[in-house]
Design a protein around this motif. Structure first.
Motif, PDB file in Angstrom:
ATOM      1  N   LYS A 105      43.135  47.368  20.253  1.00  0.00           N
ATOM      2  CA  LYS A 105      42.128  46.890  21.188  1.00  0.00           C
ATOM      3  C   LYS A 105      42.524  45.528  21.752  1.00  0.00           C
ATOM      4  O   LYS A 105      43.119  44.708  21.068  1.00  0.00           O
ATOM      5  N   ARG A 106      42.211  45.319  23.012  1.00  0.00           N
ATOM      6  CA  ARG A 106      42.519  44.057  23.678  1.00  0.00           C
ATOM      7  C   ARG A 106      41.290  43.146  23.603  1.00  0.00           C
ATOM      8  O   ARG A 106      40.211  43.513  24.058  1.00  0.00           O
ATOM      9  N   GLU A 107      41.456  41.969  23.020  1.00  0.00           N
ATOM     10  CA  GLU A 107      40.318  41.048  22.858  1.00  0.00           C
ATOM     11  C   GLU A 107      40.166  40.161  24.084  1.00  0.00           C
ATOM     12  O   GLU A 107      41.147  39.806  24.726  1.00  0.00           O
ATOM     13  N   GLY A 108      38.936  39.793  24.384  1.00  0.00           N
ATOM     14  CA  GLY A 108      38.685  38.808  25.428  1.00  0.00           C
ATOM     15  C   GLY A 108      38.651  39.394  26.824  1.00  0.00           C
ATOM     16  O   GLY A 108      38.790  40.594  27.021  1.00  0.00           O
ATOM     17  N   PHE A 109      38.466  38.552  27.787  1.00  0.00           N
ATOM     18  CA  PHE A 109      38.405  38.976  29.186  1.00  0.00           C
ATOM     19  C   PHE A 109      39.769  39.496  29.612  1.00  0.00           C
ATOM     20  O   PHE A 109      40.803  38.888  29.338  1.00  0.00           O
ATOM     21  N   ILE A 110      39.760  40.623  30.271  1.00  0.00           N
ATOM     22  CA  ILE A 110      41.016  41.238  30.690  1.00  0.00           C
ATOM     23  C   ILE A 110      41.223  40.968  32.183  1.00  0.00           C
ATOM     24  O   ILE A 110      40.393  41.363  32.993  1.00  0.00           O
ATOM     25  N   PRO A 111      42.296  40.305  32.555  1.00  0.00           N
ATOM     26  CA  PRO A 111      42.523  40.035  33.978  1.00  0.00           C
ATOM     27  C   PRO A 111      42.602  41.329  34.779  1.00  0.00           C
ATOM     28  O   PRO A 111      43.063  42.357  34.264  1.00  0.00           O
ATOM     29  N   ALA A 112      42.166  41.271  36.019  1.00  0.00           N
ATOM     30  CA  ALA A 112      42.161  42.474  36.857  1.00  0.00           C
ATOM     31  C   ALA A 112      43.543  43.104  36.940  1.00  0.00           C
ATOM     32  O   ALA A 112      43.683  44.324  36.954  1.00  0.00           O
ATOM     33  N   SER A 113      44.575  42.264  36.964  1.00  0.00           N
ATOM     34  CA  SER A 113      45.931  42.792  37.105  1.00  0.00           C
ATOM     35  C   SER A 113      46.343  43.634  35.906  1.00  0.00           C
ATOM     36  O   SER A 113      47.241  44.472  36.011  1.00  0.00           O
ATOM     37  N   GLU A 114      45.676  43.415  34.764  1.00  0.00           N
ATOM     38  CA  GLU A 114      45.972  44.225  33.587  1.00  0.00           C
ATOM     39  C   GLU A 114      44.925  45.305  33.369  1.00  0.00           C
ATOM     40  O   GLU A 114      45.167  46.275  32.667  1.00  0.00           O
ATOM     41  N   MET A 115      43.757  45.100  33.960  1.00  0.00           N
ATOM     42  CA  MET A 115      42.648  46.033  33.762  1.00  0.00           C
ATOM     43  C   MET A 115      42.820  47.295  34.597  1.00  0.00           C
ATOM     44  O   MET A 115      42.485  48.388  34.158  1.00  0.00           O
ATOM     45  N   PHE A 116      43.351  47.146  35.832  1.00  0.00           N
ATOM     46  CA  PHE A 116      43.405  48.260  36.782  1.00  0.00           C
ATOM     47  C   PHE A 116      44.840  48.599  37.147  1.00  0.00           C
ATOM     48  O   PHE A 116      45.687  47.709  37.243  1.00  0.00           O
ATOM     49  N   MET A 117      45.071  49.878  37.418  1.00  0.00           N
ATOM     50  CA  MET A 117      46.369  50.271  37.968  1.00  0.00           C
ATOM     51  C   MET A 117      46.494  49.680  39.378  1.00  0.00           C
ATOM     52  O   MET A 117      45.518  49.630  40.123  1.00  0.00           O
ATOM     53  N   PRO A 118      47.691  49.264  39.762  1.00  0.00           N
ATOM     54  CA  PRO A 118      47.880  48.733  41.114  1.00  0.00           C
ATOM     55  C   PRO A 118      47.395  49.692  42.204  1.00  0.00           C
ATOM     56  O   PRO A 118      46.921  49.259  43.247  1.00  0.00           O
ATOM     57  N   ALA A 119      47.505  50.998  41.941  1.00  0.00           N
ATOM     58  CA  ALA A 119      47.063  51.966  42.947  1.00  0.00           C
ATOM     59  C   ALA A 119      45.577  51.805  43.266  1.00  0.00           C
ATOM     60  O   ALA A 119      45.134  52.148  44.364  1.00  0.00           O
ATOM     61  N   TYR A 120      44.813  51.271  42.327  1.00  0.00           N
ATOM     62  CA  TYR A 120      43.391  51.070  42.590  1.00  0.00           C
ATOM     63  C   TYR A 120      43.177  49.965  43.623  1.00  0.00           C
ATOM     64  O   TYR A 120      42.334  50.082  44.506  1.00  0.00           O
ATOM     65  N   PHE A 121      43.959  48.897  43.520  1.00  0.00           N
ATOM     66  CA  PHE A 121      43.832  47.820  44.497  1.00  0.00           C
ATOM     67  C   PHE A 121      44.183  48.319  45.903  1.00  0.00           C
ATOM     68  O   PHE A 121      43.636  47.845  46.893  1.00  0.00           O
ATOM     69  N   ALA A 122      45.115  49.251  45.968  1.00  0.00           N
ATOM     70  CA  ALA A 122      45.476  49.804  47.272  1.00  0.00           C
ATOM     71  C   ALA A 122      44.283  50.533  47.892  1.00  0.00           C
ATOM     72  O   ALA A 122      44.070  50.487  49.110  1.00  0.00           O
ATOM     73  N   ILE A 123      43.496  51.186  47.049  1.00  0.00           N
ATOM     74  CA  ILE A 123      42.316  51.896  47.553  1.00  0.00           C
ATOM     75  C   ILE A 123      41.257  50.894  48.027  1.00  0.00           C
ATOM     76  O   ILE A 123      40.675  51.045  49.101  1.00  0.00           O
ATOM     77  N   ILE A 124      41.022  49.857  47.232  1.00  0.00           N
ATOM     78  CA  ILE A 124      40.063  48.818  47.637  1.00  0.00           C
ATOM     79  C   ILE A 124      40.523  48.175  48.943  1.00  0.00           C
ATOM     80  O   ILE A 124      39.740  47.959  49.861  1.00  0.00           O
ATOM     81  N   LYS A 125      41.804  47.891  48.986  1.00  0.00           N
ATOM     82  CA  LYS A 125      42.339  47.234  50.184  1.00  0.00           C
ATOM     83  C   LYS A 125      42.137  48.111  51.417  1.00  0.00           C
ATOM     84  O   LYS A 125      41.734  47.630  52.468  1.00  0.00           O
ATOM     85  N   GLU A 126      42.396  49.394  51.260  1.00  0.00           N
ATOM     86  CA  GLU A 126      42.226  50.277  52.419  1.00  0.00           C
ATOM     87  C   GLU A 126      40.767  50.297  52.872  1.00  0.00           C
ATOM     88  O   GLU A 126      40.465  50.318  54.053  1.00  0.00           O
ATOM     89  N   ARG A 127      39.856  50.273  51.920  1.00  0.00           N
ATOM     90  CA  ARG A 127      38.434  50.266  52.295  1.00  0.00           C
ATOM     91  C   ARG A 127      38.048  48.953  52.960  1.00  0.00           C
ATOM     92  O   ARG A 127      37.277  48.940  53.921  1.00  0.00           O
ATOM     93  N   LEU A 128      38.595  47.864  52.462  1.00  0.00           N
ATOM     94  CA  LEU A 128      38.283  46.572  53.087  1.00  0.00           C
ATOM     95  C   LEU A 128      38.846  46.511  54.506  1.00  0.00           C
ATOM     96  O   LEU A 128      38.295  45.846  55.373  1.00  0.00           O
ATOM     97  N   GLN A 129      39.935  47.214  54.718  1.00  0.00           N
ATOM     98  CA  GLN A 129      40.512  47.221  56.068  1.00  0.00           C
ATOM     99  C   GLN A 129      39.620  47.952  57.067  1.00  0.00           C
ATOM    100  O   GLN A 129      39.757  47.775  58.268  1.00  0.00           O
ATOM    101  N   THR A 130      38.751  48.788  56.557  1.00  0.00           N
ATOM    102  CA  THR A 130      37.836  49.483  57.460  1.00  0.00           C
ATOM    103  C   THR A 130      36.485  48.785  57.483  1.00  0.00           C
ATOM    104  O   THR A 130      35.525  49.298  58.033  1.00  0.00           O
ATOM    105  N   TYR A 131      36.421  47.633  56.912  1.00  0.00           N
ATOM    106  CA  TYR A 131      35.190  46.876  56.791  1.00  0.00           C
ATOM    107  C   TYR A 131      35.027  46.068  58.075  1.00  0.00           C
ATOM    108  O   TYR A 131      35.642  45.039  58.266  1.00  0.00           O
TER     109      TYR A 131
END
Ligand SMILES: [Zn+2]
Length: 432
Positions: A105-131
Motif C-alpha cells: 500500500k502507498r501511504e500519504g497523498f499520491i501525486p496525480a502523476s503517480e495516481m493516474f495513467m498518462p492516457a487519462y490526462f490526454a482524455i481530460i486535455k481533449e475535453r478541456l480543448q472543447t471547453y
C-alpha cells in the motif's frame, strides 16, 4: 482507510473551495462530460460535445453501464450493424495465485502523476480543448496547452482531490503551460477515472498488469493478435494458448465492441489471463498529415471503450497497420510494433484451382514457417485473430516454441522480465 491521505485530500479540498469561490468554477454534467459553468455571469454550457460519449464501467461497481449513444462510423472499416447493447459488467475476477503479489500500500497523498495513467490526462486535455466558455475556453484554445503539440504535462494536473464520486482537478490561474486564465476546477466522474487509476483512494495498488512468476533465465517471446475481437476465433486461440500455458496480447479495434458478443469476447480473453491492448477505435491509418486532433480522438476513445469493458485502461497501443508518424511521440502510451510478422494476412485469395481447404493448408504452413523461422528471445510476433487456420497455426507454433524452451508471455511480462520500463510515445519492435 488512510487518514493522512484523506486529511491531505480534505485540506486540498478546502483550498479549492476558497479558490473557486472567487473564480469561475465548473461542474461536471454526468450525462455528457460537459463542463458547465456555475455563477451569476457565466452560465452557458459548452457547445461542443466531446466525441467519446460512452461511459466506462469500473470493475468494482456492479451497476450496468450506460450504452454508447452515437457510434461514429469509421471511414475505412465496415459499419457495425448492431445497435450497441449493454456492455457486460466486468467480472470481478480474482487474481490467480500464479501472478505476482501486488506491491504494498502507498501511504500519504499520491501525486496525480503517480495516481493516474498518462492516457487519462490526454482524455481530460481533449475535453478541456472543447471547453468553449468565453472566460476560460478561449484562453485555453489560444494557448499552447491546447495546441496538441504538448500532449500533457503531469504538473498541470497536480492539484486534485477525490470526493463525492468525482475527481476534481483545480487549475490555478496561468498554470496551464503559461496560459492566461482564471483559476477553475474541472470535475470528472470517479467511476470512469478508476480504470485509469494506479491506486485506489486508500492507497492500494490497482490496475497493475498481471505478471506471472516465470523463470527469467528462459527465452521469452510475445505473440500478439491484432484486429479482434472475434467471437469465433478468440476463444479457440485462447484455449490453444492455455493448453500450452501461454499468454498473449490482443490488440483490440474498439468500434467492434459495440456488439455485445464482441465486447464479451474481450472480457473472456482478459479473464483467461491474456493482455488487452488498444488497436485504436476505428482502425484508422495515420500519416504525417493526419490532423493531430483525429489521432487524439481515436486513441482516447479506444482507451475509454476498453476501460468500460474490462475496468482497466490498456497499457499499450499499436496503431493500425503499425503506422508510425512523427507525431506519435506525443501520444501518451508506449507503442508496440513487431519483430516479425506472421504474414497470415498475405495472399489470402484463392489460387487457381485452389479449394478453401487447400488455402487453409497453404496458409497454415506459411504462418507456421514465418513465425518459427524468426522466433527469437525478446521477440514480438504479429498475428491476427480473423482467420480460420489461425488457432491450428498457433497450436503448431506453440509445439515448436515449447520444444525450443520459449515461454510465451504478454507484452507486459516481456517488458518486466527484460527489465525495460515502457516509455510513452516510444515504439518498441522487440526487447532483445
Ligand atoms: Zn490491424
Amino acid at each position: 482507510m488512510n487518514k493522512r491521505f484523506w486529511a491531505r485530500i480534505v485540506i486540498t479540498g478546502l483550498f479549492t473551495v476558497v479558490f473557486t469561490a472567487v473564480s469561475a468554477c465548473s461542474f461536471f454534467n454526468s450525462n455528457t462530460h460537459e463542463p458547465i459553468l456555475e455563477g451569476p455571469t457565466n452560465t452557458p454550457a459548452a457547445s461542443n460535445t466531446p466525441s467519446p460519449t460512452n461511459t466506462p464501467v469500473p470493475t468494482n461497481t456492479p451497476t450496468p453501464t450506460s450504452t454508447p449513444t452515437n457510434t461514429p462510423t469509421p471511414t475505412n472499416t465496415p459499419t457495425p450493424t448492431n445497435t450497441p447493447t449493454n456492455t457486460p459488467t466486468p467480472a470481478n475476477t480474482p487474481v490467480p495465485e500464479e501472478f505476482m503479489p501486488a506491491e504494498p500500500k502507498r501511504e500519504g497523498f499520491i501525486p496525480a502523476s503517480e495516481m493516474f495513467m498518462p492516457a487519462y490526462f490526454a482524455i481530460i486535455k481533449e475535453r478541456l480543448q472543447t471547453y468553449t466558455d468565453d472566460k476560460i475556453g478561449n484562453a485555453l484554445v489560444n494557448s499552447s496547452f491546447a495546441s496538441y503539440d504538448t500532449p500533457f504535462n503531469a504538473a498541470d494536473y497536480s492539484d486534485y482531490k477525490i470526493e463525492n464520486g468525482k475527481v476534481i482537478f483545480t487549475f490555478a490561474g496561468k498554470t496551464l503551460t503559461g496560459t492566461e486564465h482564471p483559476t477553475f476546477t474541472y470535475s470528472c466522474d470517479l467511476a470512469e477515472a478508476r480504470a485509469f487509476m494506479l491506486y485506489d483512494e486508500e492507497g492500494n495498488p490497482v490496475n497493475r498488469p498481471l505478471i506471472r512468476e516465470l523463470d527469467p533465465s528462459k527465452k521469452m517471446i510475445a505473440l500478439t493478435f491484432d484486429d479482434g475481437p472475434n467471437p469465433v476465433y478468440d476463444p479457440q486461440i485462447s484455449d490453444v494458448l492455455l493448453k500450452h500455458n501461454a499468454r498473449a496480447t490482443f490488440f483490440i479495434i474498439t468500434y467492434k465492441c459495440a456488439k455485445e458478443n464482441f465486447s464479451r469476447s474481450v472480457l473472456n480473453l482478459r479473464d483467461a489471463g491474456h493482455e488487452i491492448a488498444s488497436h485504436e477505435y476505428g482502425h484508422e491509418f495515420f500519416y504525417d498529415d493526419t490532423p493531430k486532433k483525429k489521432i487524439w480522438t481515436e486513441v482516447n476513445r479506444a482507451n475509454l471503450d476498453l476501460a468500460g469493458i474490462t475496468g482497466t485502461a490498456p497499457r499499450f497501443l499499436r496503431m493500425a497497420g503499425g503506422r508510425t508518424t512523427d507525431y506519435l511521440k506525443y501520444v501518451p502510451m508506449p507503442q508496440i510494433g513487431w519483430t516479425w510478422g506472421s504474414l497470415d494476412w498475405e495472399s489470402r485469395e484463392l489460387q487457381p484451382g485452389e479449394t478453401k481447404e487447400g488455402r487453409y493448408a497453404r496458409k497454415l504452413a506459411q504462418t507456421y514457417k514465418n513465425v518459427t523461422e524468426h522466433a527469437v528471445d525478446g521477440g514480438i510476433i504479429l498475428m491476427h485473430v480473423n482467420y480460420a487456420e489461425e488457432p491450428e497455426a498457433v497450436d503448431k507454433i506453440l509445439d515448436y516454441l515449447d520444444s525450443k524452451g520459449f515461454i510465451c508471455v504478454t507484452v507486459s511480462e516481456l517488458f518486466y522480465y527484460k527489465g525495460v520500463t515502457p516509455v510513452n510515445g516510444k515504439r518498441y519492435s522487440d526487447l532483445q
